[in-house]
Scaffold this motif. Structure first.
Motif, PDB file in Angstrom:
ATOM      1  N   LEU A  48       1.000  -1.195   0.134  1.00  0.00           N
ATOM      2  CA  LEU A  48       0.230   0.068   0.066  1.00  0.00           C
ATOM      3  C   LEU A  48       0.899   1.325   0.036  1.00  0.00           C
ATOM      4  N   ILE A  49       2.085   1.089   0.784  1.00  0.00           N
ATOM      5  CA  ILE A  49       2.976   2.486   0.757  1.00  0.00           C
ATOM      6  C   ILE A  49       3.471   2.440  -0.772  1.00  0.00           C
ATOM      7  N   ALA A  50       3.935   1.440  -1.414  1.00  0.00           N
ATOM      8  CA  ALA A  50       4.289   1.750  -2.832  1.00  0.00           C
ATOM      9  C   ALA A  50       3.232   2.163  -3.604  1.00  0.00           C
ATOM     10  N   LEU A  51       1.965   1.753  -3.357  1.00  0.00           N
ATOM     11  CA  LEU A  51       1.042   2.105  -4.416  1.00  0.00           C
ATOM     12  C   LEU A  51       0.566   3.601  -4.093  1.00  0.00           C
ATOM     13  N   ILE A  52       0.514   4.022  -3.061  1.00  0.00           N
ATOM     14  CA  ILE A  52       0.384   5.575  -2.629  1.00  0.00           C
ATOM     15  C   ILE A  52       1.585   6.383  -3.178  1.00  0.00           C
ATOM     16  N   GLY A  53       2.721   5.759  -3.127  1.00  0.00           N
ATOM     17  CA  GLY A  53       3.894   6.438  -3.672  1.00  0.00           C
ATOM     18  C   GLY A  53       3.768   6.627  -5.210  1.00  0.00           C
ATOM     19  N   ALA A  54       3.572   5.538  -5.713  1.00  0.00           N
ATOM     20  CA  ALA A  54       3.334   5.553  -7.563  1.00  0.00           C
ATOM     21  C   ALA A  54       2.288   6.265  -7.828  1.00  0.00           C
ATOM     22  N   PHE A  55       1.044   6.437  -6.987  1.00  0.00           N
ATOM     23  CA  PHE A  55       0.050   7.202  -7.680  1.00  0.00           C
ATOM     24  C   PHE A  55       0.453   8.850  -7.498  1.00  0.00           C
ATOM     25  N   ALA A  56       1.203   9.188  -6.494  1.00  0.00           N
ATOM     26  CA  ALA A  56       1.571  10.534  -6.264  1.00  0.00           C
ATOM     27  C   ALA A  56       2.726  10.786  -7.134  1.00  0.00           C
ATOM     28  N   GLY A  57       3.449   9.495  -7.348  1.00  0.00           N
ATOM     29  CA  GLY A  57       4.668   9.735  -8.365  1.00  0.00           C
ATOM     30  C   GLY A  57       4.238  10.373  -9.674  1.00  0.00           C
ATOM     31  N   LEU A  58       3.206   9.526 -10.270  1.00  0.00           N
ATOM     32  CA  LEU A  58       2.536   9.786 -11.352  1.00  0.00           C
ATOM     33  C   LEU A  58       2.128  11.198 -11.545  1.00  0.00           C
ATOM     34  N   LEU A  59       1.278  11.748 -10.584  1.00  0.00           N
ATOM     35  CA  LEU A  59       0.914  13.240 -10.534  1.00  0.00           C
ATOM     36  C   LEU A  59       2.026  14.185 -10.643  1.00  0.00           C
ATOM     37  N   MET A  60       3.142  13.701  -9.994  1.00  0.00           N
ATOM     38  CA  MET A  60       4.433  14.597  -9.942  1.00  0.00           C
ATOM     39  C   MET A  60       5.090  14.565 -11.419  1.00  0.00           C
ATOM     40  N   ALA A  61       5.028  13.288 -11.939  1.00  0.00           N
ATOM     41  CA  ALA A  61       5.620  13.288 -13.349  1.00  0.00           C
ATOM     42  C   ALA A  61       4.826  14.137 -14.425  1.00  0.00           C
ATOM     43  N   ALA A  62       3.457  14.020 -14.383  1.00  0.00           N
ATOM     44  CA  ALA A  62       2.852  14.586 -15.273  1.00  0.00           C
ATOM     45  C   ALA A  62       2.758  16.224 -15.007  1.00  0.00           C
ATOM     46  N   THR A  63       2.884  16.575 -13.557  1.00  0.00           N
ATOM     47  CA  THR A  63       3.070  18.076 -13.405  1.00  0.00           C
ATOM     48  C   THR A  63       4.708  18.545 -14.219  1.00  0.00           C
ATOM     49  N   MET A  64       5.855  17.861 -13.814  1.00  0.00           N
ATOM     50  CA  MET A  64       6.920  18.233 -14.159  1.00  0.00           C
ATOM     51  C   MET A  64       7.010  18.172 -15.439  1.00  0.00           C
ATOM     52  N   ALA A  65       6.306  17.204 -16.476  1.00  0.00           N
ATOM     53  CA  ALA A  65       6.412  17.081 -17.795  1.00  0.00           C
ATOM     54  C   ALA A  65       5.777  18.155 -18.462  1.00  0.00           C
TER      55      ALA A  65
END
Length: 202
Positions: free
Chosen positions: A171-188
């Motif tokens: 669950l920790i990894a899943l939350i991190g991955a979801f937040a990471g996707l939003l971070m990636a899209a913002t940066m991109a």
């Protein structure tokens, strides 16, 4: 819409897709490692992997848009910079108690220098490769600093309230991955706008 507008829109869309996918895929490495262990060494190594995957995705677009730079130069610069950023972050995390004991007059400048180094790391490393191919390439450094600042803000705004003590690693990894996707899209999105601006200026 003119031909030029269509072309620049195509550049942004291509960059957004590839960079979002590359950063998301790359970020899975530190997200998974962080869920399983607190080892600073492994997290820095995972950060290098993250940078390499991101760099490879971005290089796929740059080869078409600029017909340069050399992919391995871009990938290597991005991987080293990401590893550096993760190393700085790990030093801060693993010395938290010691740092918190410092007076504010020392802690605040130290935090400012470390934070600036993290935000500038990837932009500066990539600038060394990009500067021989486009004019006013310093814009890339500023755009990346803004992009990562906003992207990291999005990550922590999403992940921090969702992470709770005692959660299973999956669950920790899943939350991190979801937040990471939003971070990636913002940066991109932000760096894509900067790339279009640089291409327009030749």
């Amino acid at each position: 819409m003119t031909t030029t507008e269509l072309a620049t829109r195509g550049i942004w869309q291509s960059w957004f897709r590839w960079t979002t996918a590359g950063e998301f895929a790359g970020f899975l490495a530190p997200a998974l490692v962080g869920a399983l262990t607190s080892s600073a060494e492994l997290l820095v190594l995972a950060g290098v992997i993250e940078g390499a995957v991101l760099g490879a995705a971005q290089a796929a677009v740059l080869r078409r848009v600029l017909r340069a730079p050399q992919s391995w130069d871009w990938i290597g610069a991005t991987a080293i910079a990401a590893g550096f950023a993760w190393a700085v972050a790990m030093i801060a995390v693993h010395n938290g108690e010691r740092l918190n004991s410092l007076p504010l007059v020392v802690l605040l400048p130290l935090a400012a220098v470390a934070g600036t180094g993290v935000l500038l790391s990837i932009g500066v490393a990539q600038w060394f490769v990009l500067r021989v191919h486009v004019h006013r390439s310093h814009i890339w450094v500023l755009a990346n600093a803004l992009a990562w600042s906003v992207g990291l803000g999005v990550f922590f705004a999403v992940a921090t309230p969702l992470w709770q003590a005692g959660q299973p690693p999956a669950l920790i990894a899943l939350i991190g991955a979801f937040a990471g996707l939003l971070m990636a899209a913002t940066m991109a999105a932000i760096t894509g706008a900067a790339l279009v601006h640089l291409v327009k200026r030749g």
